[in-house]
Design an enzyme around this catalytic site. Sequence first.
Site, PDB file in Angstrom:
ATOM      1  CG  ASP A  38     -10.004  -1.226   4.378  1.00  0.00           C
ATOM      2  OD1 ASP A  38      -9.705  -0.825   3.247  1.00  0.00           O
ATOM      3  OD2 ASP A  38      -9.128  -1.393   5.357  1.00  0.00           O
ATOM      4  CD  GLN A  63      -3.206  -4.219   6.473  1.00  0.00           C
ATOM      5  OE1 GLN A  63      -3.100  -3.143   5.891  1.00  0.00           O
ATOM      6  NE2 GLN A  63      -3.928  -5.372   6.011  1.00  0.00           N
ATOM      7  CE  LYS A  79      -3.612  -2.550   2.137  1.00  0.00           C
ATOM      8  NZ  LYS A  79      -4.498  -2.846   3.552  1.00  0.00           N
TER       9      LYS A  79
END
Length: 275
Positions: free
Chosen positions: A114, A91, A47
Amino acid sequence: MLLDGKALSDKIKEEIKLKTKNYLIKPTLAVIQIGNDEASNIYIKTKAKACENVGINFIHIKFEEDALEQEIINKIIELNNDNYVNGILIQLPIPKTFDTYRLLNLINKNKDVDGLTDINMGMLFKNYNNLVPCTPLGIMNLLKEYNIDIEGKHAVVVGKSNLVGKPLAMLLLQNGATVTICHSKTKNLSNFTKQADILISAVGKKDLITKDMVKENSIVIDVGMNRVDGKLYGDVDFNNIKDIASYITPVPGGVGPMTVAMLLSNVLKNYEKNL
Ligand code: NAP
């Protein structure tokens, strides 16, 4: 025919890069890591590199496994209030001692790149899409790129996670598909998969989907990522299915790169909203 997620993701990233070039203040993504999960380290690196390549600032905030939950809560609040931060993600997975549900839901809905907060999930459920989870969004974009008509098709989604299966089923439903969702308790999985015009497997089991489970000329999307002896495989027996499917995603080079591209795109979306 191959659904080339790598090519499409490169195209999307190029478009993002062209946009960020014109921005004096760059968009910013903040990633919170808790603990030292091996796979998470790799995903975060990917990322970070993707952000760097397209001109998005990347902030990596790492907490030790024994950090206090309150410290993490304070950091999320700080990032929510920071006007220079356009996207925040935690994460996953995080160590079991932390309350994933609580932490995720502290993220401001417009920075939740997300798309995993209750509010964004709920909005998706009600057809008011705000920020949508990256993997399902990537799959929808891939289908669109190849002009694959979804309306009236029978889509069978194998896997019902909050990250992939459930939001993807919602997006397919929004686009007029008749959707069946299968999972670990589904009896006779192949009875369902054989009926699919569009079959998506998001399970994490190599060779779960074999040739006899797939209808001829169907569209097969493989979300699975299974590492065996250092090599990456999907859930689908690609070599034996590629000739009977009308379209199929490879692993690697299919859904994976689209997920990263959609993350960048979600960061930009929130940045541009505030211009
Ligand atoms: P997950 O949370 O573990 O969910 C897996 C799902 O598969 C569950 O719903 C489970 O059913 C179902 N399942 C397990 N065994 C099954 C079986 N034998 N038959 C039918 N369904 C079965 O995983 P996830 O986060 O959704 O990820 C799924 C896979 O996609 C993993 O390989 C992951 O690495 C990969 N992934 C790839 C990307 C990408 O960008 N390419 C992104 C995210 C995830 P129950 O709910 O009944 O347990």
